[in-house]
Design a protein around this motif. Sequence first.
Motif, mmCIF file in Angstrom:
data_model
loop_
_atom_site.group_PDB
_atom_site.id
_atom_site.type_symbol
_atom_site.label_atom_id
_atom_site.label_comp_id
_atom_site.label_asym_id
_atom_site.label_seq_id
_atom_site.Cartn_x
_atom_site.Cartn_y
_atom_site.Cartn_z
ATOM 1 N N GLU A 1 88.820 -27.750 81.790
ATOM 2 C CA GLU A 1 88.483 -28.553 80.612
ATOM 3 C C GLU A 1 89.504 -29.656 80.340
ATOM 4 O O GLU A 1 89.145 -30.780 79.996
ATOM 5 N N LYS A 2 90.792 -29.335 80.541
ATOM 6 C CA LYS A 2 91.837 -30.320 80.198
ATOM 7 C C LYS A 2 91.739 -31.608 81.020
ATOM 8 O O LYS A 2 92.331 -32.619 80.662
ATOM 9 N N PHE A 3 91.014 -31.578 82.155
ATOM 10 C CA PHE A 3 90.887 -32.795 82.983
ATOM 11 C C PHE A 3 89.572 -33.537 82.727
ATOM 12 O O PHE A 3 89.317 -34.574 83.325
ATOM 13 N N GLU A 4 88.755 -32.993 81.817
ATOM 14 C CA GLU A 4 87.422 -33.584 81.626
ATOM 15 C C GLU A 4 87.477 -34.995 81.073
ATOM 16 O O GLU A 4 86.558 -35.778 81.267
ATOM 17 N N LYS A 5 88.583 -35.304 80.371
ATOM 18 C CA LYS A 5 88.648 -36.663 79.792
ATOM 19 C C LYS A 5 89.182 -37.715 80.781
ATOM 20 O O LYS A 5 89.167 -38.911 80.502
ATOM 21 N N LEU A 6 89.640 -37.263 81.938
ATOM 22 C CA LEU A 6 90.111 -38.235 82.955
ATOM 23 C C LEU A 6 88.923 -38.981 83.572
ATOM 24 O O LEU A 6 87.811 -38.456 83.614
ATOM 25 N N GLY A 7 89.182 -40.178 84.091
ATOM 26 C CA GLY A 7 88.133 -40.926 84.783
ATOM 27 C C GLY A 7 87.663 -40.159 86.011
ATOM 28 O O GLY A 7 88.486 -39.565 86.724
ATOM 29 N N LEU A 8 86.349 -40.143 86.232
ATOM 30 C CA LEU A 8 85.813 -39.400 87.379
ATOM 31 C C LEU A 8 85.125 -40.362 88.345
ATOM 32 O O LEU A 8 84.277 -41.151 87.945
ATOM 33 N N PHE A 9 85.540 -40.312 89.620
ATOM 34 C CA PHE A 9 84.796 -41.018 90.666
ATOM 35 C C PHE A 9 83.834 -39.995 91.253
ATOM 36 O O PHE A 9 84.278 -39.009 91.847
#
Length: 420
Positions: free
Chosen positions: A43-51
């Motif tokens: 969950e903690k990485f969900e706000k990072l940009g996703l390619f």
Amino acid sequence: MNNFVLKGNIIYTPSFGELKVYENGFLVCEDNLVQGVYNKLPEKFEKLGLFDFTDKIIIPGLIDAHLHAPQFAFMGMGMDLQLLEWLETYTFKEERKYSDLEYAEEAYEYFVEELTKSFTTRISAFSTIHKDSTLLLMDKLEKRGFKGFVGKVNMDTNSPSYLSESTKVSVRDTIDFIEESLSRFNGIKPIITPRFAISCSEELLNELGNIAEKYCLPIQSHLSENVDEIKWVKELFSNIKCYADVYDRFNLFNDKTLMAHCVYPNEEEYKLMRDKKITAVHCPVSNMNIASGISPVRKLIENGINVTLGTDVAGGSTLSMIKVISDSIQNSKLKYLFTDKQDMFLSPTEGLFLATKANERIFGKVGSFEPGYEFDALVIDDSLLGNIKGVKLVNRLERVVSRAVFSHIKAKFISGKRVI
Ligand code: GUN
Ligand code: FE
């Protein structure tokens, strides 16, 4: 700060022969390093940009541990001679042109442009004896985001007068090249580069060993590539047990040394390579083109020697490290037959390791998706190679290793920076 997530089929080799596969997994980049690989994104990485590269294949960037940048200009031509004649007839004549900065500007621009389109993220390259065009090459590589090493070549004997330096000038220009490149570049570093034992006097080799030690620099050269070359080395240097002895005597043989080819090691050479922890760079495409021989890759590995891969452009006729992996596998199958099935051939997983994580000793923490490794990654669209539905990921990797070309690359990252 460069934090993001890649989604896709993540494949890498944490150790020789070991393959890790994450089907449509998540690869997290934090501060230009691999933070981790996940089947489900925390969950903690969900706000990072996703390619989103769902269904594509993601592997570590490939490392070309031996090539000659100035030779790219004649890559694919002049493949009709063996090493010593090939150098005299084609190679030295091309390299002399790099005394002219205008020529170097054009030729190196073309080289770096093509390298950008390739599978390669890091290199260890030879330039020529010319300091200024070497710095020009480093500048171009740095600006395109590449990392690795470039060496000004040293040649003060047994070389044509138009491509030879005095010992004094060779030493002075090497020191100037080191100091200037260390102050100007971050990603591209200098490396000590005696062309090979034949082209350097004992005095020069001695000076280069001292310079490498003083500046804590890695070293690259050629070793036991061709039968006539080895014969000449033995004539030039008396009392050596093996070719490698020459480098060892002058402090040029250590755990920061890359030795290209190693096609004909004798028992003493195997031992010296292992004891001094050098890295052998296997260059199968070149070894076939200029008829040098079939390197005993499996035997090198079984003798505890670190082995990596290189294109050796322009003995090698491709910039594609995928082609080098597949040729290393095919080459090893010939060795397998010629050794009565003693030397087992390489698998695609093993080949991928040699082009990635095996380079750690020289290039630092890179070539893997384990946490803390520099974020070098390639995204490959293998749907262009045929059906992917229902085909296992390991089989898709096999197909990529034997058939992928530059136009299948959808994205390339070097140290967290997207370059394609
Ligand atoms: N040995 C010395 N110089 C060279 C070179 O430019 N290419 C190859 N393949 N071997 C060499
Ligand atoms: Fe070479």
